[in-house]
Design a protein around this motif. Structure first.
Motif, PDB file in Angstrom:
ATOM      1  N   PHE A  82      68.574  18.677  31.776  1.00 20.29           N
ATOM      2  CA  PHE A  82      67.185  18.217  31.875  1.00 20.29           C
ATOM      3  C   PHE A  82      67.131  16.893  32.651  1.00 20.29           C
ATOM      4  O   PHE A  82      66.293  16.694  33.524  1.00 20.29           O
ATOM      5  N   GLU A  83      68.038  16.006  32.286  1.00 24.84           N
ATOM      6  CA  GLU A  83      68.072  14.697  32.928  1.00 24.84           C
ATOM      7  C   GLU A  83      68.390  14.847  34.419  1.00 24.84           C
ATOM      8  O   GLU A  83      67.807  14.179  35.270  1.00 24.84           O
ATOM      9  N   ARG A  85      67.624  17.395  36.292  1.00 27.53           N
ATOM     10  CA  ARG A  85      66.443  17.899  37.006  1.00 27.53           C
ATOM     11  C   ARG A  85      65.419  16.784  37.217  1.00 27.53           C
ATOM     12  O   ARG A  85      64.696  16.776  38.199  1.00 27.53           O
ATOM     13  N   ARG A  86      65.378  15.859  36.260  1.00 25.13           N
ATOM     14  CA  ARG A  86      64.435  14.747  36.424  1.00 25.13           C
ATOM     15  C   ARG A  86      64.862  13.830  37.565  1.00 25.13           C
ATOM     16  O   ARG A  86      64.032  13.285  38.275  1.00 25.13           O
ATOM     17  N   GLN A 109      51.268  12.231  40.384  1.00 27.99           N
ATOM     18  CA  GLN A 109      51.717  11.159  39.483  1.00 27.99           C
ATOM     19  C   GLN A 109      52.655  11.727  38.413  1.00 27.99           C
ATOM     20  O   GLN A 109      53.587  11.044  37.966  1.00 27.99           O
ATOM     21  N   PHE A 110      52.397  12.969  38.025  1.00 28.47           N
ATOM     22  CA  PHE A 110      53.255  13.627  37.038  1.00 28.47           C
ATOM     23  C   PHE A 110      54.709  13.601  37.504  1.00 28.47           C
ATOM     24  O   PHE A 110      55.620  13.275  36.735  1.00 28.47           O
ATOM     25  N   ASP A 113      56.030  10.163  37.175  1.00 25.46           N
ATOM     26  CA  ASP A 113      56.186   9.793  35.767  1.00 25.46           C
ATOM     27  C   ASP A 113      57.424  10.433  35.157  1.00 25.46           C
ATOM     28  O   ASP A 113      58.163   9.808  34.394  1.00 25.46           O
ATOM     29  N   VAL A 114      57.622  11.708  35.477  1.00 24.44           N
ATOM     30  CA  VAL A 114      58.757  12.430  34.894  1.00 24.44           C
ATOM     31  C   VAL A 114      60.071  11.804  35.346  1.00 24.44           C
ATOM     32  O   VAL A 114      60.990  11.591  34.543  1.00 24.44           O
ATOM     33  N   GLY A 116      60.450   8.831  36.429  1.00 22.64           N
ATOM     34  CA  GLY A 116      60.518   7.479  35.867  1.00 22.64           C
ATOM     35  C   GLY A 116      61.299   6.512  36.736  1.00 22.64           C
ATOM     36  O   GLY A 116      61.884   5.545  36.243  1.00 22.64           O
ATOM     37  N   ARG A 155      54.059  16.277  44.845  1.00 19.69           N
ATOM     38  CA  ARG A 155      54.582  16.093  43.487  1.00 19.69           C
ATOM     39  C   ARG A 155      56.105  16.025  43.509  1.00 19.69           C
ATOM     40  O   ARG A 155      56.715  15.182  42.841  1.00 19.69           O
ATOM     41  N   ALA A 156      56.700  16.921  44.317  1.00 22.01           N
ATOM     42  CA  ALA A 156      58.161  16.919  44.410  1.00 22.01           C
ATOM     43  C   ALA A 156      58.662  15.626  45.060  1.00 22.01           C
ATOM     44  O   ALA A 156      59.667  15.042  44.629  1.00 22.01           O
TER      45      ALA A 156
ATOM     46  N   LYS B 423      51.105   7.690  30.697  1.00 20.37           N
ATOM     47  CA  LYS B 423      51.526   8.495  31.831  1.00 20.37           C
ATOM     48  C   LYS B 423      50.813   9.844  31.820  1.00 20.37           C
ATOM     49  O   LYS B 423      50.283  10.274  30.791  1.00 20.37           O
ATOM     50  N   THR B 424      50.860  10.503  32.978  1.00 21.25           N
ATOM     51  CA  THR B 424      50.168  11.788  33.093  1.00 21.25           C
ATOM     52  C   THR B 424      50.685  12.794  32.083  1.00 21.25           C
ATOM     53  O   THR B 424      49.932  13.627  31.595  1.00 21.25           O
ATOM     54  N   ALA B 710      61.270  22.725  34.742  1.00 23.45           N
ATOM     55  CA  ALA B 710      61.867  22.671  36.077  1.00 23.45           C
ATOM     56  C   ALA B 710      61.918  21.232  36.591  1.00 23.45           C
ATOM     57  O   ALA B 710      62.800  20.868  37.363  1.00 23.45           O
ATOM     58  N   TYR B 711      60.979  20.439  36.150  1.00 21.06           N
ATOM     59  CA  TYR B 711      60.956  19.027  36.554  1.00 21.06           C
ATOM     60  C   TYR B 711      61.751  18.156  35.581  1.00 21.06           C
ATOM     61  O   TYR B 711      61.686  16.933  35.650  1.00 21.06           O
ATOM     62  N   GLY B 712      62.430  18.798  34.678  1.00 22.35           N
ATOM     63  CA  GLY B 712      63.348  18.057  33.820  1.00 22.35           C
ATOM     64  C   GLY B 712      62.757  17.501  32.546  1.00 22.35           C
ATOM     65  O   GLY B 712      63.394  16.714  31.844  1.00 22.35           O
ATOM     66  N   LEU B 713      61.526  17.905  32.273  1.00 19.40           N
ATOM     67  CA  LEU B 713      60.951  17.458  31.004  1.00 19.40           C
ATOM     68  C   LEU B 713      61.679  18.191  29.872  1.00 19.40           C
ATOM     69  O   LEU B 713      61.854  19.407  29.935  1.00 19.40           O
TER      70      LEU B 713
END
Lengths: 237, 806
Positions: A82-83, A85-86, A109-110, A113-114, A116, A155-156, B423-424, B710-713
């Motif tokens: 997960f980390e 992918r972030r 922004q998402f 934010d993800v 970070g 976003r990407a 945050k969003t 997919a975004y790592g959340l």
């Protein structure tokens, strides 16, 4: 030579479908350098998306190892994936997968934010960089397909991650819009990001640095586009 | 066939949600039919019990002190109405005092000695039904054997048989506890409801009653069962004329306050139960409707595809409707089981709560069928809406994928311009709620109704407990051991009878007083009261004042806040007391006395009215007393005082001052059983709805979650977001529920209770624990429900989910 952004060694992926074992990837070896713009071509069922999912750590290989952005993700724990992918990869999907409840700006922004990431680009600037500076407050359903995909790219990009993974990014777009999207991806590659684009559209591969041809889960060709790299303005489909 | 197989696969794919919806319908159906059945059962059981006891149609009671020779009343009846009478029996009914030793000490209460004819298995009218021990038999005639009224004996947990003593310290043995139609609901001669702690009816043979009361050969009561088809009014008129010479009063069955209240109580309860049943059932149906609708809504695109392929709309509708049919059928099947379980539980509770000779709790097929029919059709209606919307969509739109398929609707614009903190990622839950206002509203209403029912239930419990606490606090004052001694009549305050109590060794701080029934009026408003003349500046006990000043400076009365409200008066205003007053030679007459209101006391019952004893001459009661209040002297206990005083002549009863409130609390404690049961079922319903809502939410949002992954959340964060969204929904539901519950509670307290129990000053109270539980169920359980779906998040096939086109 540039450092390897993506490195697959003997990657095999098999699925059990009932009593049958289906092998989507057969001992794939692949190295992609940082900043390369690579297009993966192949018919349906050739293993393109499986390859992309391996790189994006959405799936793990049955055999072999996958290194992305300097990390061996085959040995990583679930939390580490997960980390990863972030912090390392960003996805762009064929059907955009924007959050319908968030505006264009908020969707971008998402991403930020993800991830970070401190000192990252401002979401508004990123949206402006894909030509949607005047659409910040619009919701996805108020945008055209091309605009939605550009938001998805923004976003990407907002994540600041070094590897962009795009699965049929122009699949739902008309030619003009698709070309705009490719232009954006190409620009990111030139800016140093590694882009891995999966498509069945052979025309798109003409603008890539390198084209991988998959068939039956194996890489059957790997090299620059046949006939040399073309400019986006030369494309047509 | 393909549609049936397809819908069957839909069912299997979502079997957990389907079963949960079916259980929601089943619980709603079961509780609805159970609650509605209670009134039918009570009505049936009342009818059966009164019939089984061969309850009188008409009664002739001779005035106090009047008697007739045994057989004279029957002869008189034969003279004028023999053709209309099925059976008639004479009785001897006399006031008495009853003393029984219980595990908790001595019980000394006023009561009634009822002498009945035991010949041939009698009494044949108002027959006795043994509840514990044995019934009286013909061979008991003339022996010192009695049967205790069951409600009294049950309140004090008395054994099936034992010893007791009656007025004049006459020892008797009781052979059992019996039920009699005049005491199914115990009302004291003064009209006190739920009087089983303070009043004991004792049944014995006519011969024994006559011997113990020195009334050999005398009777004073006649019970009559009329022949079928007799004109009751005409017979009553004939009897009134005939028995006038005996000093007899003719009353009908419904004139008996106990019987009347039993019947009216059912009607009062029926309204409450109906509202409760409809609310719970409505909530369940609403929830089932909402959840089914959302499941069917996910087939929207497939409906469009079928339309595009030229399938006629009727056939397109077949699959979702078949799916609904399976849900509905499962709901009805579960509902039958649930209905029977709930009916069993409620029936058993009723039988324990209200002892009757005959309890009839048959499964109410009619009531159940109505609920089952609604529960069956709700899923169909739920399916019809999305199907209707689906078949009206142009096929080209329905099959379209990609950006044009992106739908939002709802009201995200509400929040678009709003700058939310955080945050969003943290904003997505709130925006998701705003994105689907219809879904939000329906879910909110579904859970909100359940919350409203909980608020109502808890509110009733807490408000009653608060009222009982206030009664107890006011009654106890600073004297928890205060004992009240009632005389069997009025006596001169200086008479040896009164002095012997006041000066008893075991009594301290004894004060005389007067307590008598009457009424109070102001303008058009008038209601009965219990007037008490006592020392308003007593060191032992006096009512407290929330307004005005208590004292003997001038004549005046202290009334309750409830009474003041109903009369529309306040301190300084004048109201009229109608009360007995001496008219010489020991006779009493009713008299109206206007008195100013000098204070308002906080006792919740409107009946309690106080006047300082020093002003008794203003009421024509100079020098009289009929009760004494005292506390045990140093070194003596309450029981010591009770024992010493009860044996004294003229003493009718000796009780701790809290005895009346104890019986109300005891009855209420029993009633809380049913409320707690309903609350438990309602909480289970809320949890089921919460789980299903979360589960369907999870399905609807699976692509969004896949994108987040997919975004790592992490799963934890995604779950956290789902829980926040559920918490927002839960909070909205709870707010709706609290509002609705308050309105329902207001209706119960302001409209329903005054009709069933007039004059009770119930104030709406919801204690923090109950409120916390409501919030916990309404917000926390709904918020926590997504945690039950965590496995689906963890096991999600992210790549496949991301590639799903909509």
């Amino acid at each position: 030579m540039a450092r390897a952004a993506i490195e697959l060694n003997g990657v095999t992926k098999s699925y059990e479908v009932g009593a049958v074992t289906v092998t989507a990837l057969h001992a794939v070896d692949l190295t992609i350098a940082e900043g390369e713009f690579v297009v993966v071509l192949g018919p349906s069922g050739s293993g393109k998306t499986t390859l992309l999912n391996m790189v994006g750590a959405l799936d793990i290989p049955t055999e072999g190892t996958v290194h992305v952005a300097g990390r061996d993700i085959t040995e990583s724990s679930r939390g580490e994936l997960f980390e990863f992918r972030r912090q390392s990869v960003s996805f762009i999907f064929q059907s955009f997968n924007l959050f319908p409840g968030l505006t264009a700006l908020e969707n971008v922004q998402f991403g930020a934010d993800v991830a970070g990431r401190r000192g990252g680009a401002d979401a508004r600037d990123v949206l402006a960089s894909v030509g949607l500076g005047d659409r910040v407050g619009h919701f996805p359903h108020e945008l055209s397909g091309g605009e939605q995909q550009r938001v998805a790219i923004a976003r990407a990009l907002a994540t600041g991650n070094p590897v962009l993974l795009a699965d049929e990014p122009t699949g739902e777009l008309d030619f003009t819009t698709g070309a705009q999207v490719l232009e954006l991806l190409q620009a990111q590659s030139k800016a140093g990001k590694t882009a891995l684009v999966v498509t069945h559209n052979r025309e798109i591969s003409r603008i890539a640095d390198r084209v991988l041809q998959l068939s039956g889960g194996r890489i059957v060709s790997d090299g620059p586009p046949p006939g040399g790299r073309a400019d986006i303005s030369a494309l047509s489909w | 066939m393909i549609w049936l197989r397809w819908s069957w696969r839909d069912l299997r794919a979502r079997w957990v949600q389907v079963v949960a919806i079916a259980i929601v319908i089943a619980v709603g159906t079961g509780l609805f039919s159970g609650l509605r059945s209670m009134n039918v059962w009570r009505g049936l059981s009342n009818d059966a019990s009164y019939e089984a006891a061969n309850t009188f149609d008409l009664r002739v009671s001779l005035s106090s002190g009047s008697f007739a020779e045994r057989g004279a009343l029957l002869d008189a009846l034969d003279e004028v109405a023999s053709a209309y009478v099925s059976v008639a029996e004479e009785r001897l009914v006399l006031p008495t005092q009853v003393s029984v030793e219980s595990a908790d000490g001595a019980i000394l209460v006023p009561g009634r000695l009822v002498g009945v004819d035991l010949d041939d298995g009698g009494p044949h009218v108002n027959s006795l039904h043994p509840a514990l021990g044995r019934n009286l038999e013909q061979d008991d005639a003339g022996l010192d054997l009695v049967a205790l009224e069951h409600n009294f004996a049950r309140f004090y947990d008395l054994p099936a048989e034992g010893g007791a003593s009656l007025s004049g310290e006459i020892p008797v043995s009781y052979v059992g506890q019996v039920l009699s139609p005049e005491y199914f609901f115990v009302i004291s001669p003064e009209g006190g409801l739920l009087a089983q702690a303070n009043f004991a009816a004792v049944f014995t043979s006519m011969e024994t009653a006559q011997r113990l009361s020195s009334m050999g050969g005398r009777v004073n009561d006649l019970l009559i069962r009329l022949s079928p088809g007799s004109d009751e009014d005409a017979v009553a008129a004939t009897l009134s004329a005939r028995f006038e010479g005996f000093g007899g009063t003719v009353t009908r069955r419904m004139d008996d306050p106990s019987i009347r209240l039993m019947i009216e109580d059912v009607e009062g309860d029926q309204q409450f139960n109906t509202v409760l049943a409809i609310a719970i059932f409505g909530g369940a149906v609403f929830a089932a409707f909402n959840l089914t609708s959302r499941i069917v809504d996910t087939q929207r695109r497939e409906i469009g595809v079928a339309m595009a392929l030229g399938v006629p709309p009727a056939r397109v509708a077949l699959r979702p409707l078949l799916f609904s049919a399976q849900v509905a059928l499962l709901g009805v099947v579960f509902g039958i089981g649930m209905g029977m379980v709930i009916a069993q539980a409620l029936g058993a509770y009723l039988e324990g709560f209200l002892p009757l000779p005959e309890w009839r709790t048959p499964f109410q097929l009619g009531v159940f069928s109505v609920a089952a029919a609604v529960g069956f059709f709700a899923p169909f209606l739920a399916a019809a809406l999305p199907v209707w919307s689906g078949v009206r969509t142009a096929p080209v739109d329905a099959i379209r994928t990609g950006h044009l398929a992106a739908r939002s609707g709802g009201m995200p614009w509400l929040l678009a311009k709003l700058r939310l903190p955080g945050k969003t990622v943290m904003q997505i839950p709130l925006r998701s709620v705003a994105r689907a206002p219809r879904r939000t509203l329906l879910t909110g209403l579904g859970v909100g109704v359940i919350v409203a029912v909980m608020v109502t239930m808890f509110g009733i419990l807490d408000s009653f407990v608060d009222m009982l606490d206030r009664i107890e606090a006011e009654t106890v004052g600073g004297a928890p051991d205060r004992v009240e001694v009632s005389f069997d009549s009025f006596y001169e305050e200086r008479s040896p009878i009164v002095r012997s109590v006041v000066e008893a060794d075991a009594a301290a701080d004894a004060e005389t007083g007067i307590r008598l029934g009457g009424s109070i009026a102001s303008g058009e408003a008038e209601f009965p009261i219990l007037l008490q003349l006592t020392d308003l500046s007593s060191a032992l006990w006096s009512p407290s004042a929330v307004e005005g000043e208590l004292g003997a400076a001038r004549p005046g009365m202290v009334i309750s806040e409830t009474a003041a409200d109903e009369l529309g008066v306040g301190v300084g205003d004048v109201a009229t007391l109608r009360h007995p007053s001496t008219s010489g030679a020991g006779m009493f007459e009713l008299r109206d006395t206007p008195l100013p209101i000098i204070g308002i006391h906080p006792h919740p019952m409107r009946t309690n009215v106080y006047v300082d004893i020093r002003h008794r001459e203003a009421l024509g009661l100079d020098g009289l007393a009929n009760f004494v209040q005292a506390r045990p002297a140093d070194g003596a206990t309450v029981d010591d005082l009770k024992r010493q005083v009860f044996g004294l002549p003229g003493v009718g009863s000796v009780q701790r001052s809290t005895a009346s409130s104890d019986v109300v609390r005891d009855q209420f404690d029993q009633y809380t059983g049913i409320l707690t049961f309903i609350v438990a079922v309602v909480i289970a319903l809320a949890l089921l709805i919460a789980y299903n809502t979360a589960s369907i939410n999870m399905d609807e949002r699976r692509r969004e979650y896949a994108t987040m992954f997919a975004y790592g959340l992490s799963v934890r964060r995604a779950l956290g977001m789902a829980m926040i969204e559920s918490a927002i929904l839960g909070a909205l539901s709870t707010i709706l529920g609290l509002g609705g519950g308050y309105l329902m509670l207001r209706w119960v307290v302001d409209a329903l209770l005054p009709r069933t129990f007039p004059g009770m000053g119930v104030e709406i109270v919801l204690n923090p624990t109950a409120l916390a539980l409501v919030v916990a169920v309404g917000v926390l359980s709904v918020a926590a429900a997504p945690a039950l779906t965590v496995r689906r998040l963890v096991k999600m096939d992210v790549p496949s989910t991301l590639r799903v086109m909509e």
